[in-house]
Design an enzyme around this catalytic site. Structure first.
Site, mmCIF file in Angstrom:
data_model
loop_
_atom_site.group_PDB
_atom_site.id
_atom_site.type_symbol
_atom_site.label_atom_id
_atom_site.label_comp_id
_atom_site.label_asym_id
_atom_site.label_seq_id
_atom_site.Cartn_x
_atom_site.Cartn_y
_atom_site.Cartn_z
ATOM 1 N N HIS A 68 14.007 12.017 -67.214
ATOM 2 C CA HIS A 68 13.293 10.899 -66.616
ATOM 3 C C HIS A 68 12.345 10.288 -67.646
ATOM 4 C CE1 HIS A 68 13.952 12.337 -62.195
ATOM 5 N NE2 HIS A 68 15.079 12.096 -62.844
ATOM 6 N N GLU A 70 9.157 9.434 -67.612
ATOM 7 C CA GLU A 70 7.855 10.066 -67.798
ATOM 8 C C GLU A 70 7.979 11.401 -68.530
ATOM 9 O OE1 GLU A 70 8.772 10.616 -63.321
ATOM 10 O OE2 GLU A 70 9.531 9.495 -65.033
ATOM 11 N N CYS A 99 8.793 15.970 -62.196
ATOM 12 C CA CYS A 99 7.987 15.228 -63.172
ATOM 13 C C CYS A 99 6.516 15.218 -62.790
ATOM 14 C CB CYS A 99 8.520 13.812 -63.342
ATOM 15 S SG CYS A 99 10.098 13.777 -64.240
#
Length: 144
Positions: A68, A70, A99
């Site tokens: 992802h 982030e 996350c």
């Protein structure tokens, strides 16, 4: 409710541009980590370094090893001399549960995002741990 600043809007617009760098077809997500008004890291969703830039299988499902946005931004910090402690994460899509743990552990204190992820567990987790969360609708970004 927290006040939306011109910097919040500007960094989110930049995260939207960063999302365009993703090779993922299903969803393109961009992230910036900002500290003291300096961008200290960036990321977009995609495969790990050295992998083919293909994020989905033949049925259009996201491959399990896709990172992802982030996570990529936080991992990039791990190879630098910067620290995310006290920083703000600007991201186009709210974080998932996994996350959100990385965000908390990295010391990020504020999250600003545009669109909701499919579940709210990540956002709930961050709020429970006193991380400021601010959602800015895409329409608000382009209003003065």
């Amino acid at each position: 409710m927290a006040k939306i600043t011109k910097f919040d809007k500007a960094y989110l617009k930049m995260a939207m541009e960063w999302a365009k760098l993703s090779y993922c077809k299903r969803k393109k997500v961009g992230a910036l980590i900002v500290k003291d008004r300096m961008i200290i890291s960036d990321g977009y969703n995609g495969t790990p370094s050295g992998f083919e830039n293909c994020c989905e299988d033949n049925e259009g499902n996201t491959l399990w090893y896709v990172l992802h946005a982030e996570a990529n931004a936080i991992l990039k910090l791990a190879t630098s001399t910067q620290s995310a402690k006290g920083a703000t994460l600007y991201i186009t899509l709210s974080p998932c549960k996994q996350c959100s743990k990385l965000i908390l552990q990295a010391g990020i204190k504020k999250l600003v995002y545009i669109e909701d992820y499919s579940d709210f567990d990540g956002i709930s987790f961050l709020k429970e741990h006193e991380i400021e969360v601010l959602k800015i609708d895409e329409n608000q970004l382009f209003q003065s």
